[in-house]
Design a protein around this motif. Structure first.
Motif, PDB file in Angstrom:
ATOM      1  N   ASP D  13       0.298  -1.667   0.446  1.00 24.21           N
ATOM      2  CA  ASP D  13       0.011  -0.114  -0.347  1.00 24.21           C
ATOM      3  C   ASP D  13       1.293   1.586  -0.027  1.00 24.21           C
ATOM      4  OD1 ASP D  13      -2.226  -1.414  -0.162  1.00 24.21           O
ATOM      5  OD2 ASP D  13      -2.774  -1.176   1.459  1.00 24.21           O
ATOM      6  N   ALA D  14       1.738   0.916   0.940  1.00 24.95           N
ATOM      7  CA  ALA D  14       2.764   2.800   0.730  1.00 24.95           C
ATOM      8  C   ALA D  14       3.506   2.560  -0.610  1.00 24.95           C
ATOM      9  CB  ALA D  14       3.785   2.820   2.331  1.00 24.95           C
ATOM     10  N   ASP D  15       3.490   1.972  -1.052  1.00 23.79           N
ATOM     11  CA  ASP D  15       4.676   1.958  -2.800  1.00 23.79           C
ATOM     12  C   ASP D  15       3.855   0.438  -3.372  1.00 23.79           C
ATOM     13  OD1 ASP D  15       6.687   2.115  -4.025  1.00 23.79           O
ATOM     14  OD2 ASP D  15       7.850   1.923  -2.518  1.00 23.79           O
ATOM     15  N   PRO D  16       3.488   1.117  -4.204  1.00 22.34           N
ATOM     16  CA  PRO D  16       2.004   0.169  -4.986  1.00 22.34           C
ATOM     17  C   PRO D  16       2.588   0.678  -5.994  1.00 22.34           C
ATOM     18  CG  PRO D  16       0.702   2.293  -4.905  1.00 22.34           C
ATOM     19  CD  PRO D  16       1.581   2.354  -3.930  1.00 22.34           C
ATOM     20  N   VAL D  17       4.105   1.491  -6.588  1.00 23.51           N
ATOM     21  CA  VAL D  17       4.803   1.046  -8.261  1.00 23.51           C
ATOM     22  C   VAL D  17       5.383   0.061  -8.154  1.00 23.51           C
ATOM     23  CG1 VAL D  17       5.940   3.199  -9.517  1.00 23.51           C
ATOM     24  CG2 VAL D  17       4.266   3.371  -8.494  1.00 23.51           C
ATOM     25  N   GLN D  18       6.763   0.322  -6.976  1.00 22.25           N
ATOM     26  CA  GLN D  18       7.889   0.095  -6.676  1.00 22.25           C
ATOM     27  C   GLN D  18       7.278  -1.737  -6.384  1.00 22.25           C
ATOM     28  OE1 GLN D  18      10.235   2.554  -3.806  1.00 22.25           O
ATOM     29  NE2 GLN D  18      11.778   1.634  -4.924  1.00 22.25           N
ATOM     30  N   GLY D  19       6.763  -1.733  -6.262  1.00 24.46           N
ATOM     31  CA  GLY D  19       6.575  -3.633  -5.425  1.00 24.46           C
ATOM     32  C   GLY D  19       7.464  -4.330  -4.414  1.00 24.46           C
ATOM     33  N   HIS D  20       8.039  -4.866  -4.925  1.00 26.08           N
ATOM     34  CA  HIS D  20       8.696  -5.739  -4.219  1.00 26.08           C
ATOM     35  C   HIS D  20      10.434  -5.275  -4.188  1.00 26.08           C
ATOM     36  CE1 HIS D  20       6.047  -8.413  -2.530  1.00 26.08           C
ATOM     37  NE2 HIS D  20       5.424  -8.904  -3.268  1.00 26.08           N
ATOM     38  N   GLY D  21      11.473  -5.944  -3.430  1.00 24.11           N
ATOM     39  CA  GLY D  21      12.546  -5.452  -3.539  1.00 24.11           C
ATOM     40  C   GLY D  21      13.326  -5.914  -5.199  1.00 24.11           C
ATOM     41  N   TYR D  22      12.452  -7.203  -5.544  1.00 21.79           N
ATOM     42  CA  TYR D  22      13.546  -7.695  -6.453  1.00 21.79           C
ATOM     43  C   TYR D  22      12.325  -7.372  -7.952  1.00 21.79           C
ATOM     44  CZ  TYR D  22       9.384 -11.218  -6.374  1.00 21.79           C
ATOM     45  OH  TYR D  22       8.122 -10.932  -6.291  1.00 21.79           O
ATOM     46  N   THR D  23      11.426  -6.440  -8.108  1.00 25.78           N
ATOM     47  CA  THR D  23      10.922  -6.115  -9.362  1.00 25.78           C
ATOM     48  C   THR D  23      11.582  -5.385  -9.925  1.00 25.78           C
ATOM     49  OG1 THR D  23       8.537  -5.766  -7.275  1.00 25.78           O
ATOM     50  CG2 THR D  23       8.907  -4.781  -9.564  1.00 25.78           C
ATOM     51  N   ALA D  24      12.598  -5.073  -9.651  1.00 24.24           N
ATOM     52  CA  ALA D  24      13.347  -3.817  -9.804  1.00 24.24           C
ATOM     53  C   ALA D  24      14.368  -4.998 -11.361  1.00 24.24           C
ATOM     54  CB  ALA D  24      14.094  -3.208  -9.883  1.00 24.24           C
ATOM     55  N   ASN D  25      14.247  -6.144 -10.717  1.00 28.65           N
ATOM     56  CA  ASN D  25      15.510  -7.026 -11.422  1.00 28.65           C
ATOM     57  C   ASN D  25      14.466  -8.172 -12.159  1.00 28.65           C
ATOM     58  OD1 ASN D  25      17.492  -5.328 -11.280  1.00 28.65           O
ATOM     59  ND2 ASN D  25      17.948  -6.310  -9.435  1.00 28.65           N
ATOM     60  N   LYS D  26      13.519  -8.030 -11.795  1.00 29.08           N
ATOM     61  CA  LYS D  26      12.291  -9.587 -12.197  1.00 29.08           C
ATOM     62  C   LYS D  26      12.470  -9.989 -13.565  1.00 29.08           C
ATOM     63  CE  LYS D  26       7.662 -10.169 -13.066  1.00 29.08           C
ATOM     64  NZ  LYS D  26       6.469  -9.610 -13.076  1.00 29.08           N
ATOM     65  N   GLU D  27      13.151  -9.476 -14.372  1.00 34.44           N
ATOM     66  CA  GLU D  27      13.112 -10.574 -16.055  1.00 34.44           C
ATOM     67  C   GLU D  27      14.742 -10.635 -15.146  1.00 34.44           C
ATOM     68  OE1 GLU D  27      11.760 -10.614 -18.347  1.00 34.44           O
ATOM     69  OE2 GLU D  27       9.843  -9.511 -17.423  1.00 34.44           O
ATOM     70  N   ALA D  28      15.756 -10.539 -15.197  1.00 34.74           N
ATOM     71  CA  ALA D  28      17.121 -11.016 -14.871  1.00 34.74           C
ATOM     72  C   ALA D  28      16.666 -12.230 -13.786  1.00 34.74           C
ATOM     73  CB  ALA D  28      17.681  -9.925 -13.672  1.00 34.74           C
ATOM     74  N   TYR D  29      15.348 -12.155 -13.147  1.00 36.30           N
ATOM     75  CA  TYR D  29      15.243 -13.541 -12.541  1.00 36.30           C
ATOM     76  C   TYR D  29      14.548 -14.620 -13.047  1.00 36.30           C
ATOM     77  CZ  TYR D  29      16.887 -11.373  -7.400  1.00 36.30           C
ATOM     78  OH  TYR D  29      17.661 -11.224  -7.026  1.00 36.30           O
ATOM     79  N   LEU D  30      13.920 -13.882 -13.344  1.00 36.02           N
ATOM     80  CA  LEU D  30      12.940 -14.467 -14.930  1.00 36.02           C
ATOM     81  C   LEU D  30      14.054 -16.169 -15.082  1.00 36.02           C
ATOM     82  CD1 LEU D  30       9.915 -13.130 -15.241  1.00 36.02           C
ATOM     83  CD2 LEU D  30      10.109 -15.052 -14.275  1.00 36.02           C
TER      84      LEU D  30
END
Lengths: 115, 115, 115, 115
Positions: D13-30
């Motif tokens: 709720d506090a930060d709906p845009v950023q998501g989780h810590g790994y969201t920025a690197n989601k493609e790399a994790y996948l």
């Protein structure tokens, strides 16, 4: 590394009474390390007395496990103290940098434990 | 466990001179364990002197790694000595059983190291 | 390495029916690996659906544990089959060398698991 | 656990845009997980083709290592995102509690990785 030392100094300056994350549990850590030291001495005694290798291995595993527990405690306190301390820095620029340094240190330390 | 103790006794009876797999390297193991004991004492000193938690963690990782090396040496010698010893038992029935016991012991010990 | 390949070939020549230590449990290993593959796909799905990082970590730990169990099974069968097989070689010179090769391979593999 | 879910919800709720810590690197994790999935399938193929057990073990160690690297990335991002996020909560009472929850979660996750 100078970066870490400076940050450490900053942390200590900011909070000279509390010390490090583990300071509150210092006596408990010292007792646990004393016990681990005794366990290692016990393993040497087993080797000296030609005890069965599998029994020695069981003791080595127990010491490794005890060291893992100590590591985990230190990591938890690093996160709760040093990382959180960095996140409380009022200057936003210094804060971002301090957080990066402390999180990186934690991750590197955990990486060394996993290897 | 009685099963293991009996097997141990059997191994020792069968080969009183050679002792265990690690006997040939006994002095080397004692030196390594002495060094590990000193490292643990050094960690306690770091805690006592309020050293930085990450530096303490680095030392704990080093001790864990040194213990892993000791374990690995003992496992290698268990396999090369106890397992191979069991495989050299002339009576085929006793041999099959002795091999099972020694291989199981090795696997259990390795399982404890992995945990 | 040529040494290993030659030994492998020798083992297979000597015992073409039994195959490797794990052959008897081949179907069980394939089922376990199929399940692990599905678990890894499940983790990717969790990442894709932005699941909470700690829940993802729990699943990663479960897969790591399942892989450790597979490793341990393979190591146990290597010891019980390849090491014991080497110890059964009738020619004493070939036997000593074969044992050394197989024990060293086992220890190296265990060392890689511990890292 | 409800405690964690509530905290998670609060963080989102506090930060709906950023998501989780790994969201920025989601493609790399996948991508990394896709590669790991392929490696597991490769191990199953090795078992199916009766490859040498030690070569299979080497591949299993490689997958375990790759999973450790994924874990370490997720832990680092949990610390840098969730723990630091909790430390930025303006209400001091909520902050202290949120930090405790997040640090405890991190330590528990690291503990599971070490086991």
């Amino acid at each position: 590394m100078t970066t870490r030392d400076e940050t450490t100094a900053a942390t200590l300056d900011a909070d000279p009474v509390q010390g490090h994350g583990y300071t509150a549990n210092k006596e408990a850590y010292l007792r646990r390390l004393k016990r681990i030291e005794g366990q290692v001495r016990g393993i040497a005694r087993m080797v000296d007395e030609d005890k069965y290798c599998i029994d020695i291995l069981t003791q080595v595993s127990a010491v490794t496990k005890a060291l893992h527990a100590v590591s985990l405690g230190l990591v938890e306190e690093h996160i709760g103290h040093c990382v959180v301390g960095a996140a409380s820095e009022p200057d936003p620029d210094l804060r971002a940098e301090a957080i990066d340094v402390k999180v990186k240190e934690a991750a590197d330390a955990i990486g060394r434990l996993l290897r």
